[in-house]
Design a protein around this motif. Structure first.
Motif, mmCIF file in Angstrom:
data_model
loop_
_atom_site.group_PDB
_atom_site.id
_atom_site.type_symbol
_atom_site.label_atom_id
_atom_site.label_comp_id
_atom_site.label_asym_id
_atom_site.label_seq_id
_atom_site.Cartn_x
_atom_site.Cartn_y
_atom_site.Cartn_z
ATOM 1 N N TYR A 97 0.850 -1.191 0.000
ATOM 2 C CA TYR A 97 0.000 0.000 0.000
ATOM 3 C C TYR A 97 0.886 1.242 0.000
ATOM 4 C CZ TYR A 97 -3.265 -3.584 1.489
ATOM 5 O OH TYR A 97 -4.013 -4.746 1.578
ATOM 6 N N GLN A 98 0.583 2.168 -0.895
ATOM 7 C CA GLN A 98 1.302 3.439 -0.939
ATOM 8 C C GLN A 98 0.307 4.558 -0.646
ATOM 9 O OE1 GLN A 98 3.179 4.516 -4.670
ATOM 10 N NE2 GLN A 98 4.815 5.616 -3.576
ATOM 11 N N PRO A 99 0.625 5.438 0.333
ATOM 12 C CA PRO A 99 -0.347 6.449 0.767
ATOM 13 C C PRO A 99 -0.470 7.643 -0.173
ATOM 14 C CG PRO A 99 1.678 6.663 2.017
ATOM 15 C CD PRO A 99 1.845 5.437 1.153
ATOM 16 N N PHE A 100 -1.669 8.267 -0.141
ATOM 17 C CA PHE A 100 -1.874 9.606 -0.685
ATOM 18 C C PHE A 100 -1.752 10.564 0.508
ATOM 19 C CE2 PHE A 100 -5.305 7.474 -3.475
ATOM 20 C CZ PHE A 100 -4.343 6.914 -4.296
ATOM 21 N N VAL A 101 -0.981 11.598 0.382
ATOM 22 C CA VAL A 101 -0.746 12.533 1.488
ATOM 23 C C VAL A 101 -1.264 13.914 1.102
ATOM 24 C CG1 VAL A 101 1.005 13.641 2.947
ATOM 25 C CG2 VAL A 101 1.262 11.241 2.259
ATOM 26 N N ALA A 120 -9.968 -9.190 -8.022
ATOM 27 C CA ALA A 120 -10.830 -9.595 -6.901
ATOM 28 C C ALA A 120 -10.001 -9.862 -5.648
ATOM 29 C CB ALA A 120 -11.628 -10.837 -7.297
ATOM 30 N N PHE A 121 -8.842 -10.495 -5.844
ATOM 31 C CA PHE A 121 -7.959 -10.769 -4.701
ATOM 32 C C PHE A 121 -7.466 -9.462 -4.077
ATOM 33 C CE2 PHE A 121 -3.429 -10.941 -3.537
ATOM 34 C CZ PHE A 121 -3.509 -11.712 -2.390
ATOM 35 N N VAL A 122 -7.009 -8.512 -4.901
ATOM 36 C CA VAL A 122 -6.499 -7.237 -4.404
ATOM 37 C C VAL A 122 -7.597 -6.465 -3.675
ATOM 38 C CG1 VAL A 122 -5.569 -4.982 -5.094
ATOM 39 C CG2 VAL A 122 -4.700 -7.079 -6.153
ATOM 40 N N LEU A 123 -8.817 -6.445 -4.257
ATOM 41 C CA LEU A 123 -9.918 -5.709 -3.621
ATOM 42 C C LEU A 123 -10.270 -6.323 -2.268
ATOM 43 C CD1 LEU A 123 -12.063 -3.506 -3.748
ATOM 44 C CD2 LEU A 123 -13.544 -5.112 -4.995
ATOM 45 N N ALA A 124 -10.357 -7.644 -2.200
ATOM 46 C CA ALA A 124 -10.706 -8.308 -0.933
ATOM 47 C C ALA A 124 -9.645 -8.045 0.128
ATOM 48 C CB ALA A 124 -10.881 -9.802 -1.173
ATOM 49 N N GLU A 125 -8.360 -8.139 -0.248
ATOM 50 C CA GLU A 125 -7.276 -7.873 0.706
ATOM 51 C C GLU A 125 -7.311 -6.413 1.172
ATOM 52 O OE1 GLU A 125 -4.462 -9.802 1.957
ATOM 53 O OE2 GLU A 125 -5.961 -11.345 1.519
ATOM 54 N N SER A 126 -7.536 -5.506 0.222
ATOM 55 C CA SER A 126 -7.522 -4.072 0.543
ATOM 56 C C SER A 126 -8.670 -3.708 1.463
ATOM 57 C CB SER A 126 -7.607 -3.249 -0.754
ATOM 58 O OG SER A 126 -6.532 -3.548 -1.609
ATOM 59 N N LEU A 127 -9.861 -4.282 1.216
ATOM 60 C CA LEU A 127 -11.003 -3.972 2.071
ATOM 61 C C LEU A 127 -10.810 -4.542 3.478
ATOM 62 C CD1 LEU A 127 -14.016 -4.380 -0.389
ATOM 63 C CD2 LEU A 127 -12.769 -2.317 0.259
ATOM 64 N N ALA A 128 -10.108 -5.670 3.568
ATOM 65 C CA ALA A 128 -9.806 -6.236 4.894
ATOM 66 C C ALA A 128 -8.903 -5.294 5.679
ATOM 67 C CB ALA A 128 -9.154 -7.598 4.739
ATOM 68 N N VAL A 129 -7.939 -4.638 4.997
ATOM 69 C CA VAL A 129 -7.069 -3.655 5.651
ATOM 70 C C VAL A 129 -7.853 -2.395 5.985
ATOM 71 C CG1 VAL A 129 -5.069 -2.164 5.302
ATOM 72 C CG2 VAL A 129 -4.972 -4.554 4.595
ATOM 73 N N ALA A 130 -8.708 -1.947 5.051
ATOM 74 C CA ALA A 130 -9.487 -0.726 5.273
ATOM 75 C C ALA A 130 -10.377 -0.844 6.490
ATOM 76 C CB ALA A 130 -10.322 -0.429 4.023
ATOM 77 N N ALA A 131 -10.866 -2.041 6.772
ATOM 78 C CA ALA A 131 -11.731 -2.230 7.946
ATOM 79 C C ALA A 131 -10.994 -1.916 9.243
ATOM 80 C CB ALA A 131 -12.253 -3.660 7.962
ATOM 81 N N ASP A 149 3.166 -3.030 8.230
ATOM 82 C CA ASP A 149 3.756 -1.701 8.456
ATOM 83 C C ASP A 149 2.698 -0.610 8.413
ATOM 84 O OD1 ASP A 149 6.118 -3.024 8.623
ATOM 85 O OD2 ASP A 149 6.878 -2.411 6.653
ATOM 86 N N VAL A 150 1.725 -0.772 7.498
ATOM 87 C CA VAL A 150 0.667 0.231 7.386
ATOM 88 C C VAL A 150 -0.152 0.281 8.667
ATOM 89 C CG1 VAL A 150 -1.470 0.823 6.178
ATOM 90 C CG2 VAL A 150 0.565 0.150 4.881
ATOM 91 N N LEU A 151 -0.520 -0.872 9.184
ATOM 92 C CA LEU A 151 -1.340 -0.908 10.407
ATOM 93 C C LEU A 151 -0.575 -0.343 11.593
ATOM 94 C CD1 LEU A 151 -3.089 -4.387 9.980
ATOM 95 C CD2 LEU A 151 -4.045 -2.122 9.531
ATOM 96 N N GLU A 152 0.721 -0.702 11.692
ATOM 97 C CA GLU A 152 1.530 -0.177 12.801
ATOM 98 C C GLU A 152 1.649 1.344 12.711
ATOM 99 O OE1 GLU A 152 5.255 -2.136 12.718
ATOM 100 O OE2 GLU A 152 4.480 -4.061 13.474
ATOM 101 N N TRP A 153 1.800 1.833 11.494
ATOM 102 C CA TRP A 153 1.955 3.264 11.285
ATOM 103 C C TRP A 153 0.717 4.017 11.750
ATOM 104 C CZ3 TRP A 153 1.719 5.712 5.796
ATOM 105 C CH2 TRP A 153 2.015 7.085 5.892
ATOM 106 N N PHE A 154 -0.476 3.486 11.410
ATOM 107 C CA PHE A 154 -1.701 4.173 11.784
ATOM 108 C C PHE A 154 -1.962 4.068 13.291
ATOM 109 C CE2 PHE A 154 -2.762 4.516 7.316
ATOM 110 C CZ PHE A 154 -3.480 5.682 7.273
#
Length: 785
Positions: A541-545, A589-600, A762-767
């Motif tokens: 995941y790469q952030p928009f800032v 479909a795999f990317v969307l499912a993984e991404s939505l799991a992180v977004a939750a 890393d993304v989850l730890e960062w947030f």
């Protein structure tokens, strides 16, 4: 015995003669007898006169005189009958009466001859008796040539009866050897009369039937000549034409009297084609000449005919004819003009080998020609050029298929003008063309490719519309690049693929490195399916800032492949392969499912961006697939952003726009990615209600050094803000980039300055610690799918 009696009666009553021929048979027999009678009557009279004057006793005998007078009178009547018959104009009408008259006269002639000779026998001595019996035998024999049974027996029966009367009546004349000879000769003449009569009737009936058949044929031929499109022809033994019919003259376009000379030379005409009549290779008249030389019948041989300067096509059927001795005297036959049929067949054969739109060779004909070149084993080899038009689909979409067809025809014309006579060009389908050269000379092949590219690049004008397209060409040389058609096609396609990658409007020669690259791609294609099943794919995941607050507003999901042998494979190496193999939908479909799991697990104000492939966007099931994943995730669709490239939206596929509209109606946001790389960006923005615009990194990377990029970037940002779009700049690598973009009031930045793509952990730890970009160490810039 009964059968013999029935046969005799049948013959005497003409029962064996077909009813329709009886009058004609009688007429023919009467004609035969009267012609013979002009000689037979004088002979009979002379014999009677000689017998009468051989002895004074005969001259003084009253009975002999009277019988002689009657004989003389009947001969005169018969002679007059012959004259009258030959001059008669109503033979058919009175044929039966004539027949009866002749029978009666011959009957009375036989009776008086019998009386005349018998009186002489009774009045004669030994030698005279022998003479008289000899005359009787002669008279009996004359009945054999006297014609049909009825009037043959009319003369024969009285003579036979009279011959046996002295033998049985007077013992002086009964001498057994004489009796036996007389009886034997009588039986012989009876059988001869019956046999000859039978043959005469059969021959006459056969002649009548033949005449009738000939007349029928003559009538049919005359009707055929007058009404049919065919005509009759005839030659002598030397193959010279004769008896030209009116129909033949009409077809030949010249007077019948001028139709003469050698048949083949006449057909070939008086121009240079006359030389083709002589024996040579490829002679169109060879099959016909062989039939003539071998004197064999032939049927439906089609040959070219030069008539009055126009080439026609004739179908000829002929049969050799012979005379009664079996000697060959020529040919008779039927001809027909089959020009229209021949031209239709040639047109059908042409269409079977050529493309109907461009008149170039079609795939089948081209493959045959290429296969023939390779099969000949020629040392010169062959060169295969595969052509693909650049941007042709956009022309079809913008102006319609009618103009597209006109462009293809014009392209085909320019290709023909760019190649040599010995080269072969073909349209394989759509906007794909091929050229084969009968030489593997690299210079020749590249020179032809240069000419084709140059001529097709020139503008096309159709009814005021100017169209510009290009062409990319891949070249493979035989036998170096392949010894079979399949190998050459494969390798020329690889070279074409490289030409398109090189920027289009150019050519590339095949080399083995291309084949190695192809094998690698195929290996990856086989491994992708295994990667999906073995969980080798993962998401970073790469952030928009936000440039003003440094807060993270969203994350772009980027797929990666951890190959067990090759290590980490970037998306630009396998996404296109996944598209071509049909696996892109599964990966998305795999990317969307993984991404939505992180977004939750992230704050509600952080969005997730997922890239959509142009090919995937065309699928009818895309919306159902993606909406199902969103529904199961329980994530607000407003947090989900789908990124599409500008080229994907430029497609006029109705299903692409329909899928995008349905996703937006669901609540998802749509971003246009890599903005500025297409050729009609403003039309794109106006044609679809996007939510975000992402400026391509190619405009940002040199923002500090290239003076031209800054005004373009500023204009894009101002335009986007005017349209109400949130703007994100990709490729922000330095603080100076961020300062300039901030000054231009760009909303978000994405790039190495803020963060490289990060794994989920890393993304989850960062947030958990902070949701800003402060203090993040710069890293390697990631690539998006």
């Amino acid at each position: 015995m009964k059968r013999l009696n029935h046969r005799i009666v049948s013959l005497m009553t003409h029962r064996d003669i077909p009813a329709q021929y009886r009058d004609q048979v009688q007429e023919i027999h009467l004609n035969t007898w009267t012609r013979h009678g002009f000689f037979m009557i004088p002979v009979g009279f002379i014999v009677a006169l000689a017998l009468f004057f051989q002895s004074d006793r005969f001259i003084s005998n009253v009975k002999i005189k009277i019988s002689f007078v009657f004989i003389f009178f009947i001969y005169v009547l018969l002679f007059l009958f012959c004259i009258f018959w030959n001059k008669s104009d109503n033979k058919e009408k009175f044929i039966k009466n004539y027949f009866l008259y002749l029978c009666y006269m011959r009957l009375f002639l036989g009776i008086f001859w019998s009386i005349f000779i018998n009186i002489m026998i009774y009045s004669s001595n030994g030698p005279q008796v022998i003479l008289l019996f000899g005359v009787e035998i002669g008279l009996i024999s004359s009945a054999v040539i006297g014609g049909p049974l009825t009037y043959a027996f009319a003369f024969w029966i009285p003579i036979v009866i009279g011959s046996f009367v002295p033998v049985f009546e007077d013992a002086r004349f009964f001498y057994f050897p004489v009796f036996l000879c007389l009886l034997s000769y009588t039986v012989y003449t009876l059988i001869s009369i019956i046999f000859i009569n039978n043959r005469l009737i059969e021959r006459t009936v056969a002649s009548l039937r033949l005449t009738q058949t000939s007349e029928t044929i003559r009538v049919l031929l005359r009707d055929f000549e007058e009404n049919a499109s065919d005509w009759l022809w005839e030659t002598d033994a030397e193959r010279n034409l004769k008896h030209a019919s009116a129909r033949f003259a009409e077809v030949a376009r010249r007077p019948a009297a001028s139709i003469r000379g050698d048949f083949l030379a006449f057909i070939a005409g008086e121009d240079d084609t006359i030389r083709k009549v002589r024996k040579n290779t490829g002679d169109p008249y060879e099959p016909l000449r062989l039939k003539f030389e071998m004197q064999r019948p032939f049927r439906d041989i089609v040959v070219p005919a030069n008539m009055d300067g126009e080439q026609r096509w004739w179908s000829l059927t002929g049969k050799p004819i012979t005379d009664q001795a079996g000697v060959f005297i020529g040919y008779r036959g039927v001809g027909s003009d089959v020009t229209a049929m021949h031209q239709s067949r040639e047109r059908i054969a042409y269409l079977a080998r050529h493309d109907t739109l461009t008149d170039l060779a079609n795939r089948t004909e081209f493959n045959n020609a290429l296969g023939q070149l390779l099969a000949d084993g020629s040392r010169s080899g062959a060169a295969l050029l595969c052509l693909d038009l650049d941007q042709f689909k956009a022309i079809n979409d913008s102006y319609g298929h009618g103009l597209g067809d006109s462009v293809l025809r014009a392209v085909a014309h320019r290709i023909r003008s760019a190649i040599r006579d010995r080269d072969i060009a073909a349209r394989l389908g759509g906007d794909e063309f091929s050229i084969v050269l009968p030489s593997n000379n690299e210079f020749d092949a590249t020179a032809v490719a240069e000419r084709v590219i140059d001529r097709i690049a020139r503008p096309f004008k159709f009814d005021g519309v100017t169209v510009e397209i290009g062409v990319s060409i891949g070249i493979a040389l035989a036998p170096h690049d392949g010894e079979t058609s399949e190998e050459l096609y494969k390798n020329a396609d690889l070279a074409l693929y490289r030409a398109k990658d090189a920027g289009r409007g150019t050519w590339r020669l095949f080399d083995r490195e291309m084949d190695r690259h192809l094998q690698e791609r195929r290996s990856l294609q086989r491994d992708i399916k295994r990667a999906l099943l073995s969980e080798q794919l993962f998401v970073e995941y790469q952030p928009f800032v936000a440039l003003d607050t440094h807060k993270i507003t969203g994350l772009e999901s980027l797929v990666r492949w951890h190959h067990p042998e090759r290590g980490i494979i970037a998306p630009d190496e396998f996404i296109e392969i996944a598209e071509q193999s049909g696996h892109i939908g599964t990966i998305t479909a795999f990317v969307l499912a993984e991404s939505l799991a992180v977004a939750a697990q992230l704050p509600a104000n952080v969005s997730i961006a997922v890239n959509l492939s142009p090919l995937h966007l065309r699928e009818a099931w895309l919306f159902d697939q993606l909406s199902g994943i969103i529904e199961r995730s329980k994530i607000d669709p407003g947090r989900i952003e789908f990124e599409v490239t500008e080229s994907a939206v430029l497609e006029t596929e109705g299903r692409t726009l329909e899928n995008l509209h349905r996703l937006r109606e669901l609540g998802c946001r749509i971003a246009i990615d890599d903005f500025g790389t297409g050729y009609s960006s403003l039309a794109t923005l106006r044609g679809f209600p996007f939510d975000r615009l992402k400026i391509d990194r190619s405009f940002i990377v040199d923002l500090e050094r290239r003076e031209n990029d800054a005004p373009i970037v500023k204009a894009i940002i101002e335009l986007s803000r005017t349209l109400g779009l949130r703007v994100t700049a990709e490729g922000v690598e330095t603080a100076r980039h961020a300062d300039i973009l901030r000054a231009y009031q760009c909303h978000d930045g994405q790039g190495f300055l803020f963060s490289p793509p990060l794994p989920k952990r890393d993304v989850l730890e960062w947030f958990e610690c902070d949701n800003t970009a402060h203090g993040m160490a710069p890293g390697q810039v990631g690539s998006a799918i």
